[in-house]
Design a protein around this motif. Structure first.
Motif, PDB file in Angstrom:
ATOM      1  N   ILE A 121      23.414  71.310  51.730  1.00 27.89           N
ATOM      2  CA  ILE A 121      24.413  72.022  51.269  1.00 27.89           C
ATOM      3  C   ILE A 121      25.179  70.898  50.323  1.00 27.89           C
ATOM      4  O   ILE A 121      25.399  69.818  50.388  1.00 27.89           O
ATOM      5  N   LYS A 122      25.662  71.768  49.274  1.00 27.14           N
ATOM      6  CA  LYS A 122      26.226  70.880  48.208  1.00 27.14           C
ATOM      7  C   LYS A 122      27.864  71.233  48.118  1.00 27.14           C
ATOM      8  O   LYS A 122      28.092  72.522  47.930  1.00 27.14           O
ATOM      9  N   LEU A 123      28.517  70.187  48.671  1.00 27.77           N
ATOM     10  CA  LEU A 123      29.998  70.594  48.596  1.00 27.77           C
ATOM     11  C   LEU A 123      30.517  70.920  47.246  1.00 27.77           C
ATOM     12  O   LEU A 123      30.426  70.414  46.414  1.00 27.77           O
ATOM     13  N   ILE A 126      32.367  68.429  58.426  1.00 24.14           N
ATOM     14  CA  ILE A 126      31.134  68.962  57.839  1.00 24.14           C
ATOM     15  C   ILE A 126      29.903  68.178  58.189  1.00 24.14           C
ATOM     16  O   ILE A 126      29.025  68.853  58.621  1.00 24.14           O
ATOM     17  N   ILE A 127      30.151  66.715  57.852  1.00 25.07           N
ATOM     18  CA  ILE A 127      29.240  66.028  57.739  1.00 25.07           C
ATOM     19  C   ILE A 127      28.696  65.934  59.371  1.00 25.07           C
ATOM     20  O   ILE A 127      27.486  65.913  59.595  1.00 25.07           O
ATOM     21  N   ALA A 145      26.651  69.053  60.363  1.00 22.21           N
ATOM     22  CA  ALA A 145      25.494  69.055  59.423  1.00 22.21           C
ATOM     23  C   ALA A 145      24.577  68.382  60.034  1.00 22.21           C
ATOM     24  O   ALA A 145      23.314  68.462  59.888  1.00 22.21           O
ATOM     25  N   VAL A 170      23.966  66.826  53.379  1.00 28.77           N
ATOM     26  CA  VAL A 170      25.173  67.224  52.719  1.00 28.77           C
ATOM     27  C   VAL A 170      25.319  66.063  51.560  1.00 28.77           C
ATOM     28  O   VAL A 170      25.260  64.909  51.460  1.00 28.77           O
ATOM     29  N   LEU A 193      27.975  60.500  53.288  1.00 28.27           N
ATOM     30  CA  LEU A 193      27.290  61.707  52.912  1.00 28.27           C
ATOM     31  C   LEU A 193      25.719  61.102  52.455  1.00 28.27           C
ATOM     32  O   LEU A 193      25.392  60.080  52.446  1.00 28.27           O
TER      33      LEU A 193
END
Length: 638
Positions: A561-563, A584-585, A588, A595, A614
């Protein structure tokens, strides 16, 4: 004038009172003198009470001391001795004498008869009436003088009041007169000061309101980023120049800043605003020789220029200078282009809609001619969608010639054990080898239902590149549209191609935007499952903008996933942003999803993202997109 009436009424009462007092005093004096006369007469007649002589003789005797208006002696024994003189009733006199008239008949019984007299008062009455008349003249003359003075004073006050009222009446019209203090002297001096102060304060308030109105006007009708007029002002001006009796001619130009969306996505809105400001400054400098030119920002990325009273040839010369400025700016900006320009002439009585269609057609055609190109459209071809039609032809040409080149932008892993990839950025070019605006090409392809064919071209070109360049190693990311990813026919075609190239499929990462994938979750599951079945991987870009993001990537399970770049730009100072990225991290990692942070533009952002642990970083600070050199040999894939 109510006060004047009251003052006059008061004076009338006062002077009437003075008149009454004067009359009363005179009346008292006159009555006193008559009373003394009667007393004297009474004393004198008392000595004659035994009178037995002739009545005439008695009269003659008494007249030496008294004046009679009426005298009558009636002898009771001898009528020859009776005597009558004068009249009992007085002759008519003046009004003033009448008010002082005292008629007191006196009757006296003597020895042989009866005496009735009425003393004469003419002399005293004349004296008292003359004196009273003089006093009345003095009193009411004074009243008249005071009244005349009051009338003149009231007239003067009324004049000053009318002057003051005129000044006050003009205040709502914001007409400010210089106060003539000579007209408002004396007791009106405070009023003059108040009016002058009122005018001064009101003028200051009006100036303040005018300044505020000017600021509001600038907000409403002036673009805050570029300082150009807004679309509302442009529409007003466009209607003005198109009036039948306007007798105007000139050139209308549309400048389209096609790179705004890309810059906003990669560098943030501040960079996008700076990009628009630089374009606006170049427009101003190029049109410095046209002081009558009008500038407007009519949409997010479109500017309109109205150049009155110049020919199309002169307008073209100006636009050529603007193109040169855009070319120079492009070298510093590092994008495929800066902006495209379309221009057309206008005459009086032209239709605003047709004129805008003409200009829009011109700029649409310019976008197919290469970076920063301009196009002149003098008349409509009969097809109002000529610009869009031109794009359809241009995209057909791209597909036919496979006119695509790749730029590569690597993603730097934050740890040595993390596998990362390079993102391939597609650049399309026309038959003259000039690059076309990528975002416009993709948008026009979607509009004409050609995005699936364009995505197929990108995939086939990528596979050909990897086949013909065995020196290229590692993973490569390919951007495809979400509309294609949601089409079963496209997914079946993609799987068929990748099955035949399994050794290359394992090196591909298909990037699709989160917003597009969320519109059809069942199609998204199918796409990811089919891609995973042949060994390829999936990356969800611009992640985090949707409200269902966590549930989405939990169920779909992409590989990367690309923030969205907004998280990077606010990561240093925004604690809520940091918390959201950490969450999110954490999720994920538990789902074995990597990420990646995008739009990393400086050292502070890089360090902040690395501290959040990340998996990878991408942005201009990490590495700029560079051309991916390909060999001339190509392999046709079916």
């Amino acid at each position: 004038m109510t006060s004047f009436r009251y003052s006059q009424l008061f004076l009338v009462f006062v002077f009437c009172g003075l008149t009454f007092i004067t009359y009363s005093i005179n009346q008292a004096d006159f009555a006193h003198s008559r009373e003394q006369e009667l007393t004297k007469y009474t004393a004198s007649i008392a000595t004659q009470s035994n009178w037995q002589g002739n009545g005439k003789a008695l009269y003659q005797h008494l007249t030496t001391s008294f004046n009679f208006q009426f005298f009558q002696y009636i002898d009771t024994n001898d009528s020859d001795n009776s005597f009558t003189h004068g009249k009992l009733l007085a002759e008519s006199r003046s009004i003033i004498k009448n008010i002082y008239q005292i008629d007191i008949p006196l009757t006296r019984t003597l020895a042989n008869g009866r005496l009735q007299v009425k003393l004469a008062i003419d002399k005293e009455l004349t004296a008292v009436s003359n004196r009273f008349q003089y006093q009345l003249l003095l009193i009411w003359g004074t009243f008249l003088l005071i009244s005349v003075f009051n009338v003149l004073l009231a007239a003067l006050h009324a004049k000053k009041l009318r002057y003051s009222c005129k000044i006050i009446d003009d205040l709502p019209n914001f007409t400010f007169h210089a106060i003539q203090k000579s007209k408002l002297k004396g007791e009106f001096t405070p009023l003059a000061k108040v009016l002058e102060s009122c005018q001064s304060n009101l003028k200051a308030k009006v100036d303040e309101f005018n300044d505020a109105h000017e600021k509001l006007t600038r907000v409403a009708f002036q673009d805050p980023v570029t300082g150009f007029g807004t679309r509302a002002k442009f529409t007003e001006k466009l209607n003005e120049i198109c009036l039948p009796n306007s007798q105007q001619l000139g050139v209308l130009a549309i400048v389209r800043a096609t790179e705004l969306a890309v810059i906003n996505q990669l560098h943030g809105r501040e960079a996008g605003d700076d990009y628009l400001t630089r374009i606006a400054n170049h427009i101003r400098k190029s049109l410095v020789k046209s002081p009558n030119a009008y500038f407007y920002r009519i949409s997010t990325a479109d500017f309109a220029l109205i150049l009155p009273d110049i020919s199309l040839k002169d307008g073209t010369t100006i636009i050529e200078e603007l193109k040169v400025a855009f070319d120079e700016y492009q070298q510093n900006l590092g994008t495929d282009s800066v902006a495209y320009i379309g221009l057309c002439p206008y005459l009086q009585g032209c239709d605003p809609v047709s004129l805008m269609t003409l200009a829009d057609t011109a700029v649409s055609i310019a976008q197919t001619l290469g970076p920063n190109s301009f196009h002149v459209q003098q008349k409509l071809s009969g097809d109002e969608l000529f610009g869009d039609s031109r794009w359809k032809i241009a995209i057909d040409d791209i597909l036919k010639r496979k006119a695509i080149k790749f730029y590569a932008q690597p993603i730097r892993p934050c740890r040595t054990n993390i596998e990362s990839y390079r993102e391939l950025l597609s650049r399309f070019y026309n038959d003259q080898g000039k690059f076309l605006p990528t975002t416009t090409v993709i948008a026009m392809a979607e509009r004409h239902g050609m995005s699936e064919e364009l995505d197929k071209l990108v995939i086939l070109k990528t596979l050909s590149t990897l086949i013909n360049m065995p020196s290229l190693t590692g993973l490569f990311g390919i951007n495809i549209s979400s509309s294609s990813a949601n089409q079963e026919s496209f997914v079946a075609w993609l799987k068929n191609i990748l099955v035949r190239q399994r050794h290359l499929a394992a090196r591909l990462v298909f990037e699709v935007s989160e917003s597009g994938m969320q519109t059809n979750l069942s199609a998204t599951y199918h796409f990811i499952n089919e891609v995973h079945s042949v060994g390829a991987r999936v990356s969800i870009e611009r992640f985090g903008l949707g409200f269902t993001s966590f549930k989405f990537f939990k169920d779909v399970r992409p590989d990367f996933i690309k923030l969205d770049g907004s998280y990077t730009r606010g990561i240093i100072s925004d604690t809520h942003n940091q918390f959201f990225v950490k969450m999110i991290i954490d999720i994920a990692r538990k789902l074995m999803i990597k990420v990646i942070a995008t739009s990393v533009e400086n050292q502070q952002e890089k360090l902040a993202m690395e501290q959040l642990l990340l998996d990878g970083l991408q942005g201009y600070y990490i590495a700029k997109p560079t051309p991916l050199i390909t060999v001339s040999k190509s392999e046709k894939l079916k």
